[in-house]
Design a protein around this motif. Structure first.
Motif, short mmCIF file in Angstrom:
data_model
loop_
_atom_site.label_atom_id
_atom_site.label_comp_id
_atom_site.label_asym_id
_atom_site.label_seq_id
_atom_site.Cartn_x
_atom_site.Cartn_y
_atom_site.Cartn_z
N GLU A 447 -23.09 3.39 31.58
CA GLU A 447 -22.52 4.69 31.21
C GLU A 447 -22.29 5.55 32.45
OE1 GLU A 447 -23.26 8.03 27.74
OE2 GLU A 447 -24.97 6.90 28.51
N ARG A 448 -23.28 5.55 33.34
CA ARG A 448 -23.15 6.34 34.58
C ARG A 448 -22.03 5.79 35.46
NH1 ARG A 448 -25.61 9.81 37.85
NH2 ARG A 448 -25.21 9.57 40.08
N ALA A 449 -21.96 4.47 35.58
CA ALA A 449 -20.92 3.87 36.42
C ALA A 449 -19.53 4.19 35.87
CB ALA A 449 -21.13 2.36 36.51
N LEU A 450 -19.37 4.14 34.54
CA LEU A 450 -18.07 4.47 33.94
C LEU A 450 -17.71 5.92 34.21
CD1 LEU A 450 -18.36 2.62 30.51
CD2 LEU A 450 -16.64 2.18 32.28
N ASP A 452 -18.79 7.81 36.77
CA ASP A 452 -18.48 7.97 38.20
C ASP A 452 -17.13 7.35 38.55
OD1 ASP A 452 -20.85 9.23 38.48
OD2 ASP A 452 -21.89 7.60 39.51
N ALA A 453 -16.71 6.36 37.77
CA ALA A 453 -15.43 5.68 38.03
C ALA A 453 -14.29 6.29 37.24
CB ALA A 453 -15.56 4.20 37.70
N GLY A 454 -14.54 7.43 36.58
CA GLY A 454 -13.49 8.09 35.82
C GLY A 454 -13.01 7.27 34.63
N GLY A 455 -13.89 6.43 34.08
CA GLY A 455 -13.53 5.63 32.92
C GLY A 455 -12.94 4.27 33.25
N SER A 456 -12.68 4.00 34.53
CA SER A 456 -12.07 2.72 34.93
C SER A 456 -13.12 1.61 34.93
CB SER A 456 -11.45 2.85 36.33
OG SER A 456 -11.13 1.59 36.85
N VAL A 457 -12.91 0.60 34.10
CA VAL A 457 -13.85 -0.51 34.02
C VAL A 457 -13.87 -1.29 35.33
CG1 VAL A 457 -14.39 -2.67 32.83
CG2 VAL A 457 -13.64 -0.70 31.53
N THR A 458 -12.70 -1.44 35.94
CA THR A 458 -12.62 -2.20 37.20
C THR A 458 -13.46 -1.53 38.29
OG1 THR A 458 -10.38 -2.91 36.64
CG2 THR A 458 -11.04 -3.12 38.94
N ARG A 459 -13.32 -0.20 38.42
CA ARG A 459 -14.10 0.51 39.45
C ARG A 459 -15.58 0.53 39.09
NH1 ARG A 459 -10.11 5.55 39.27
NH2 ARG A 459 -8.19 4.44 39.72
N ARG A 479 -22.46 -5.88 23.66
CA ARG A 479 -23.78 -5.25 23.59
C ARG A 479 -23.74 -3.73 23.41
NH1 ARG A 479 -27.28 -7.73 28.56
NH2 ARG A 479 -26.78 -9.94 28.29
N HIS A 480 -22.73 -3.09 23.96
CA HIS A 480 -22.74 -1.62 24.01
C HIS A 480 -21.41 -1.07 23.51
CE1 HIS A 480 -26.39 -2.12 26.34
NE2 HIS A 480 -25.74 -2.86 27.22
N SER A 485 -15.81 4.38 24.03
CA SER A 485 -15.15 5.69 24.19
C SER A 485 -15.30 6.23 25.60
CB SER A 485 -15.71 6.70 23.20
OG SER A 485 -17.11 6.88 23.41
N ALA A 486 -16.25 5.68 26.38
CA ALA A 486 -16.48 6.18 27.75
C ALA A 486 -15.51 5.58 28.75
CB ALA A 486 -17.91 5.88 28.18
N ARG A 487 -14.87 4.45 28.38
CA ARG A 487 -13.92 3.84 29.30
C ARG A 487 -12.53 4.39 29.05
NH1 ARG A 487 -12.46 -2.36 27.89
NH2 ARG A 487 -10.92 -1.82 29.48
N SER A 488 -11.70 4.34 30.07
CA SER A 488 -10.33 4.82 29.91
C SER A 488 -9.58 3.90 28.96
CB SER A 488 -9.62 4.87 31.27
OG SER A 488 -9.67 3.61 31.90
N ALA A 489 -8.58 4.48 28.28
CA ALA A 489 -7.83 3.71 27.29
C ALA A 489 -7.17 2.51 27.94
CB ALA A 489 -6.78 4.59 26.63
N VAL A 490 -7.23 1.36 27.25
CA VAL A 490 -6.59 0.15 27.76
C VAL A 490 -5.08 0.32 27.60
CG1 VAL A 490 -6.36 -2.33 27.51
CG2 VAL A 490 -8.57 -1.23 27.10
#
Length: 641
Positions: A447-450, A452-459, A479-480, A485-490
């Protein structure tokens, strides 16, 4: 100093001036001397109206506006001098004097003077570590100035940047400095320009170290050289010493310890000559960290102990908390665990008291890093949770890495503890599930990484150390799922409404040595939604991905983040930062100098765009049909280089 004697002579040539005019002249002289860092001379300039430093200024016979000016200058001086000699209660005295001046200025409708006073009041709160209070006063001051692009506005923006940089909100600090830069171009104030370049150097040092960017570290050295030049021109020895201290910090961070010691030696000598005990103590704290990195623990402990002793006398609590943290770390590594814990707990308390939650969070992480073996697993988990709460808004990449590392330590400790108790008849962890705890910790980190990465899964995957972002996608999906909703829209890949630009497809696919077309990503900066949608639809093929934003300010934030783009399209007439200014700033950053940039604009600014080193200029709306071919040409040119 020269400036002091000249200004004092000027004052003495006018002994018969009326009282109000003498006060105005004294304040002007005091302000010039303050910029030069000549605090004792400032006292001399104000002596007629502030004869006793422990008493209030003498304001009898002065009109309200002049009273406010004397109070402001006395308050500003009390803050600066208190920082230098670490006088107890000096910042509180300064705040009281400046607050009175603010009330008078605002009562008289003097918005600009009230803004200036609030800027000095913010410095007092910053020195105490009360960053939120400082932000409030600076925001108020900037709102009073509105669109008035003055040197005062530049001062307020630089101070805003200083606060954000000290609070580890580095991208916010960068934004403030970029906003201040154009205001300084026409300024002849060398002290102000020196302050700007000095703070910019420190910011690039932090960014370069934490993002492993050599170009940022090179930029820090350039900015430091510029700061030294301007401070020499201004005759400001105090700030020349600050530049030396910052250079010492820079060389410490990149591991060039001999160079770090040389610059710290110069800085300390200059500060002691100026009787600036407080800043000399900050130099000692930096020296202690350098010695710690070299493994010279006993020398480092002596140095930081001396720094803490000096800083305890003053009111700069954020600086004291940092020194206490360093002292606690050194003692922990020396094996003095009890004393280390006491100092780190004290650092947390000092930081919490002033509202510096980031500093408190970092001290908590230090407890985990240095004293993990001496603390029970449950307490360790509690400390980590508290640190994560304090640091949840941090923009510091190094803090994120420390959080992840500490989380792994805590999870490992919980695992060891669980294994130790599995065979024990006395095991009483009713309801405890290691699997659940690990899942909770895993979810918190993702959740924190998402975030900090602005929702980007890659970052986010890169931050978490995954080699392939699909591994993170799998974890979220399986798992989660509540983190979806925390990741940017695909982005859905779609066949475009407008026919596919054949020129682009042909050129992109032509070269066998070129990178896969699916890797091509474009940033489009355009506030007209219809145009933005048209460009997106035109380029929405399986080969090209378009990210859009509507303001120059938002685009600058993206360009100063870790984002990567193959090409940028920008309009000129944008809310906030103009396209031309965005272009100039992009070209000033090493990472974007070789990136193709197209200006697609209806403004008559083609000449200025070419001067700012645009790659192509297209007119809106008549040249929209040329966008695809222009992109293909520019990308091909980049591949051929």
């Amino acid at each position: 100093m020269n400036l002091a004697s000249q200004l004092t002579r000027l004052k003495n040539q006018n002994p018969n001036l009326p009282l109000a005019e003498r006060a105005e002249l004294s304040c002007r002289i005091a302000k010039h001397l303050e910029k030069a860092g000549e605090y004792e001379a400032v006292y001399e300039a104000l002596s007629e109206f502030w004869p006793d430093r422990n008493d209030s200024p003498k304001l009898d016979g002065l009109d309200e506006l002049t009273k406010a000016e004397v109070l402001l200058r006395a308050g500003a001086l009390a803050g600066w001098q208190g920082s230098a000699d670490q006088t107890t209660g000096s910042q509180e005295t300064a705040k009281n004097l400046i607050t009175k001046s603010v009330e008078i200025f605002e009562g008289l409708g003097q918005s600009e003077k009230a803004a200036e006073a609030r800027g000095d009041l913010a410095l007092c709160y910053w020195r105490e570590g009360s960053y939120d209070e400082a932000r409030i006063h600076l925001a108020n001051a900037l709102s009073r100035l509105g669109n008035n692009d003055s040197e005062l506005k530049a001062v307020l923006l630089i101070r805003s940047g200083i606060i954000e940089e000290r609070a580890q909100r580095l991208q916010e600090a960068l934004r403030f400095y970029y906003d201040a830069a154009p205001l300084l171009e026409q300024s002849e104030d060398h002290a102000l320009k020196g302050a700007f370049h000095n703070e910019f150097a420190l910011l690039f040092t932090r960014l370069g170290t934490e993002e492993n960017r050599k170009d940022y570290l090179d930029r820090a050295l350039i900015e430091a050289a510029a700061a030294s030049f301007h401070f020499e021109e201004a005759g400001n020895s105090r700030y020349l010493a600050r530049v030396e201290n910052n250079l010492g910090f820079l060389y410490f961070t990149i591991g060039q310890y001999d160079d770090a010691h040389k610059h710290l030696d110069r800085a300390r000598r200059l500060f002691l000559e100026l009787k600036d005990i407080g800043t000399a103590a900050q130099v000692d704290e930096t020296r202690a960290r350098t010695l710690l990195a070299e493994g010279r623990l006993l020398e480092g402990e002596r140095m930081v102990r001396s720094a803490v002793k000096a800083l305890e006398r003053g009111g700069e609590q954020a600086v004291l908390a940092e020194a206490l943290t360093t002292h606690g770390i050194v003692l922990g590594r020396l094996g003095h665990y009890s004393r280390s814990r006491v100092l780190l707990e004290r650092a947390i308390k000092v930081a919490e008291t002033t509202g510096d939650l980031e500093g408190a969070g970092r001290a908590k992480l230090s407890i985990i890093e240095e004293l993990e073996k001496q603390i029970s697993t449950r307490e360790l988990a509690s400390i980590y949770q508290s640190a994560a709460d304090y640091l949840r808004h941090s923009q510091d990449p190094l803090t994120s890495k420390r959080l992840i590392s500490c989380a792994r330590n805590v999870i490992e400790a919980l695992g060891v503890s669980q294994r130790e108790h599995e065979g024990s008849k006395e095991h009483s962890w009713d309801g405890f599930s290691l699997k659940e705890e690990l899942l909770k910790s895993e979810k918190g980190l993702i959740e924190r990484a998402l975030r900090d990465a602005g929702g980007s899964v890659t970052r986010a995957a890169r931050l978490l150390g995954f080699k392939n972002h699909q591994n993170l996608v799998h974890l979220i999906n399986e798992r989660h799922k509540d983190l979806l909703s925390a990741r940017s829209a695909v982005r859905k890949r779609r066949r475009h409404i407008i026919s596919e630009p054949k020129t682009l497809k042909k050129r992109v696919m032509k070269s066998g040595s070129a990178p896969a077309a699916s890797q091509v990503t474009i940033l489009h900066v355009e506030d007209n939604k219809a145009i933005a949608r048209l460009i997106a639809d035109t380029l929405a093929t399986d080969e090209i991905e378009v990210d859009s934003c509507a303001t120059g300010t938002a685009a600058l934030k993206i360009l100063t983040s870790g984002a990567r783009y193959d090409l940028i399209i920008v309009d000129n007439d944008l809310p906030g930062l103009s396209g031309l200014e965005l272009l100039r700033r992009a070209r000033s950053m090493a990472r974007w100098r070789g990136t193709p940039i197209i200006m697609l604009s209806g403004d008559d600014c083609e000449k200025e765009a070419w001067q700012a080193r645009v790659s192509a200029f297209l007119r809106k709306p008549e040249d929209i049909g040329k966008v695809s071919a222009t992109i293909a040409r520019l990308l091909e040119e980049v591949r051929d280089v």
